[in-house]
Design an enzyme around this catalytic site. Structure first.
Site, PDB file in Angstrom:
ATOM      1  N   ARG A   1     -53.975  47.102  70.708  1.00 22.55           N
ATOM      2  CA  ARG A   1     -54.640  46.178  71.632  1.00 22.55           C
ATOM      3  C   ARG A   1     -55.091  46.901  72.891  1.00 22.55           C
ATOM      4  NH1 ARG A   1     -51.934  42.065  75.409  1.00 22.55           N
ATOM      5  NH2 ARG A   1     -53.609  40.621  75.964  1.00 22.55           N
TER       6      ARG A   1
ATOM      7  N   HIS B   1     -58.919  47.121  74.314  1.00 24.66           N
ATOM      8  CA  HIS B   1     -59.254  46.682  75.662  1.00 24.66           C
ATOM      9  C   HIS B   1     -59.879  47.810  76.468  1.00 24.66           C
ATOM     10  CE1 HIS B   1     -56.754  42.742  76.106  1.00 24.66           C
ATOM     11  NE2 HIS B   1     -57.182  42.903  74.856  1.00 24.66           N
ATOM     12  N   ASP B   2     -59.437  49.029  76.244  1.00 23.41           N
ATOM     13  CA  ASP B   2     -60.027  50.168  76.937  1.00 23.41           C
ATOM     14  C   ASP B   2     -61.485  50.348  76.518  1.00 23.41           C
ATOM     15  OD1 ASP B   2     -59.997  52.506  78.639  1.00 23.41           O
ATOM     16  OD2 ASP B   2     -60.007  53.703  76.795  1.00 23.41           O
TER      17      ASP B   2
ATOM     18  N   GLY C   1     -66.284  51.576  77.991  1.00 23.46           N
ATOM     19  CA  GLY C   1     -66.160  52.476  76.849  1.00 23.46           C
ATOM     20  C   GLY C   1     -64.776  53.094  76.732  1.00 23.46           C
TER      21      GLY C   1
ATOM     22  N   ASP D   1     -62.759  55.419  77.623  1.00 20.32           N
ATOM     23  CA  ASP D   1     -62.656  56.466  78.652  1.00 20.32           C
ATOM     24  C   ASP D   1     -61.296  56.497  79.335  1.00 20.32           C
ATOM     25  OD1 ASP D   1     -62.754  54.124  80.131  1.00 20.32           O
ATOM     26  OD2 ASP D   1     -64.179  54.893  81.617  1.00 20.32           O
TER      27      ASP D   1
ATOM     28  N   SER E   1     -59.919  54.261  81.076  1.00 16.29           N
ATOM     29  CA  SER E   1     -59.887  53.581  82.379  1.00 16.29           C
ATOM     30  C   SER E   1     -58.840  52.473  82.436  1.00 16.29           C
ATOM     31  CB  SER E   1     -61.267  53.020  82.729  1.00 16.29           C
ATOM     32  OG  SER E   1     -61.780  52.216  81.682  1.00 16.29           O
TER      33      SER E   1
ATOM     34  N   ASN F   1     -55.231  41.630  80.745  1.00 10.96           N
ATOM     35  CA  ASN F   1     -54.518  42.895  80.564  1.00 10.96           C
ATOM     36  C   ASN F   1     -53.103  42.895  81.123  1.00 10.96           C
ATOM     37  OD1 ASN F   1     -56.728  44.095  79.292  1.00 10.96           O
ATOM     38  ND2 ASN F   1     -57.609  44.792  81.236  1.00 10.96           N
TER      39      ASN F   1
ATOM     40  N   PRO G   1     -63.825  40.172  74.867  1.00 10.15           N
ATOM     41  CA  PRO G   1     -63.993  39.040  73.940  1.00 10.15           C
ATOM     42  C   PRO G   1     -62.832  38.065  74.110  1.00 10.15           C
ATOM     43  CG  PRO G   1     -64.495  41.100  72.830  1.00 10.15           C
ATOM     44  CD  PRO G   1     -63.919  41.470  74.173  1.00 10.15           C
TER      45      PRO G   1
ATOM     46  N   HIS H   1     -55.029  41.296  63.986  1.00  6.74           N
ATOM     47  CA  HIS H   1     -54.129  40.198  64.354  1.00  6.74           C
ATOM     48  C   HIS H   1     -53.017  40.005  63.326  1.00  6.74           C
ATOM     49  CE1 HIS H   1     -57.215  38.085  67.217  1.00  6.74           C
ATOM     50  NE2 HIS H   1     -56.751  39.222  67.694  1.00  6.74           N
ATOM     51  N   THR H   2     -53.092  40.720  62.219  1.00  9.69           N
ATOM     52  CA  THR H   2     -52.010  40.663  61.239  1.00  9.69           C
ATOM     53  C   THR H   2     -50.676  41.093  61.837  1.00  9.69           C
ATOM     54  OG1 THR H   2     -51.317  41.342  59.017  1.00  9.69           O
ATOM     55  CG2 THR H   2     -52.413  43.010  60.352  1.00  9.69           C
TER      56      THR H   2
ATOM     57  N   SER I   1     -45.945  37.517  58.004  1.00 10.59           N
ATOM     58  CA  SER I   1     -46.355  38.890  57.708  1.00 10.59           C
ATOM     59  C   SER I   1     -46.587  39.700  58.972  1.00 10.59           C
ATOM     60  CB  SER I   1     -47.642  38.873  56.861  1.00 10.59           C
ATOM     61  OG  SER I   1     -48.006  40.163  56.447  1.00 10.59           O
TER      62      SER I   1
ATOM     63  N   ASP J   1     -51.221  44.322  56.956  1.00 11.07           N
ATOM     64  CA  ASP J   1     -51.790  44.022  55.644  1.00 11.07           C
ATOM     65  C   ASP J   1     -52.945  43.037  55.807  1.00 11.07           C
ATOM     66  OD1 ASP J   1     -50.628  41.530  56.105  1.00 11.07           O
ATOM     67  OD2 ASP J   1     -48.895  41.938  54.816  1.00 11.07           O
TER      68      ASP J   1
END
Length: 322
Positions: free
Chosen positions: A63, A67-68, A73, A75, A77, A94, A160, A190-191, A244, A249
Site C-alpha cells: 500500500r 501511495h508513493d 510518481g 520517487d 516522497s 496516509n 484513488p 485487497h486480497t 483469505s 490469492d
C-alpha cells in the site's frame, strides 16, 4: 552492458506476457551491478526478517508503494518527514500507513555497504516486491535507477478513493499511464487488505441519509458487517477478503463477484464491462491469470513519473532530503 540489459528486459517481458508495453529504458535490472552488487540480496534479507515476524506488513508495504507512486510518481516522497507535518505522509489517507521501519532498515544496511548509491525510491520498490514474496505472492522484475524526490506536500495527495465510482477510478489510473486492466488487477491486492469500520459504516448504515445500505452490496454481507461494526464503532478492523486475508490469492475476485466488496471502489468494478469481465473470469477459473497479470501491472506501476539522470537525489536517510 546496455545491450545485455535491454535483452534481459525483453526476455522478462515475454515471460510476463504481451500485455506489458515496453517502457523507455531509463531504468534497468543491472543498474547497481558495479556500484552496489548486493543491493537486492540486502533488501530481500531485511524484508524477510521483518515480514516473516509480522506478515501483515506485506499489505502495508504494498500500500505504501502504491501511495508513493500515485503522488509525484515513484520517487520515495511518501517517506519524507516535515517539521511542519505537511508532507505526504501527513495526509489523511496516509496516516494509517505502516512499515516505514522496514524501508529505513534496508536503506541503513545499504548505506553501510554502499554509501550514497541506492535511492530510497528503489529501496521501497524492492521492499514492496519482496514483502509480497515472503507471504508467497507473485514475483515481478524491478528495474532500478530511480532517483529520490525532494518535494513532499500534503496538498498534492489525491489518491484513488475507496468511495470513488468506476469512471473516476479509470481516470485516476489513466492519469498515471495505467489502464482499466491495471485498475482491476491492482485492486486484487485487497486480497491481503485490512480496513476499519470508519470507512464502511456510512455504506452499511446510512448510504443515502435514510438509514439504508448501499444496494450494490449483498444483503447477507451487510448483515455480517453490522455484527462487526456497530454504528459508533470507527476503530475495529475489517478484512477486505474474508476467509483469505492472510493469503495472496485470487479469492478477492470471488468476493467482488458475490457483491461483497468492502469499498465502493471494489463493488464498482462490476459497473464496467472490462473490469466486470476480468472479475468474473478470475472468480470462475480460480485466478487463472491473476499472478501473471499482477506482475505485469506492478512492473508498469514502477515506471510512473520516475526521476532519473540528474533529477532528484540519492538520499542518505529516507525521511530527510540531503
Amino acid at each position: 552492458m546496455a545491450t545485455k540489459t535491454l535483452l534481459a528486459l525483453v526476455v522478462l517481458l515475454s515471460v510476463l506476457g504481451n500485455s506489458v508495453a515496453i517502457p523507455r529504458y531509463s531504468l534497468n535490472l543491472d543498474y547497481y551491478r558495479y556500484r552496489c552488487p548486493d543491493t537486492e540480496r540486502i533488501v530481500r534479507r531485511v524484508t524477510q526478517q521483518y515480514v516473516s515476524r509480522k506478515p501483515s506488513l506485506a499489505a502495508a508495504l504494498l500500500r505504501m508503494y502504491f501511495h508513493d507512486c500515485f503522488v509525484r510518481g515513484c520517487d520515495g516522497s511518501i517517506l519524507l518527514k516535515s517539521p511542519n507535518n505537511d508532507a505526504e505522509r501527513n495526509a489523511v489517507p496516509n496516516l494509517s500507513l505502516r512499515g516505514y521501519e522496514v524501508v529505513d532498515a534496508a536503506k541503513a544496511a545499504l548505506e553501510r555497504r554502499c554509501p550514497g548509491v541506492v535511492s530510497c525510491a528503489d529501496v521501497l520498490a524492492l521492499v514492496a516486491r519482496d514483502a509480497v514474496l515472503v507471504i508467497r505472492g507473485p514475483w515481478w522484475p524491478v528495474p532500478l535507477g530511480r532517483r529520490d524526490g525532494r518535494i513532499s506536500s500534503i496538498s498534492e495527495v489525491n489518491l484513488p478513493s475507496p468511495f470513488a465510482n468506476i469512471t473516476t477510478l479509470k481516470q485516476n489510473f489513466a492519469d498515471k499511464g495505467l489502464n482499466a486492466k491495471d485498475l482491476v488487477v491492482l485492486s486484487g491486492a485487497h486480497t491481503i487488505g485490512i480496513s476499519t469500520c470508519a470507512l464502511v459504516n456510512a455504506r452499511i448504515y446510512n448510504f443515502t441519509g435514510r438509514g439504508d445500505f448501499d444496494p450494490a452490496m449483498n444483503p447477507s454481507y451487510v448483515r455480517a458487517l453490522k455484527k462487526r461494526c456497530k454504528p459508533t464503532d470507527f476503530r475495529s478492523t475489517v478484512d477486505m477478503d474474508p476467509g483469505s486475508v492472510k493469503r495472496f490469492d485470487s479469492h478477492y475476485f470471488n468476493v467482488v463477484a458475490q457483491r461483497k466488496g468492502l469499498f465502493t471502489s471494489d463493488s464498482t468494478l462490476l459497473d464496467d464491462f472490462d473490469t466486470r469481465h476480468y472479475v468474473q473470469i478470475q472468480a470462475l477459473t480460480n485466478g487463472i491469470s491473476f499472478n501473471r497479470d499482477f506482475s505485469d501491472s506492478m512492473f508498469k506501476l514502477g515506471f510512473v513519473e520516475i526521476l532519473t539522470g540528474r533529477k532528484g537525489e540519492i538520499r542518505r536517510k529516507c525521511a530527510f532530503v540531503n
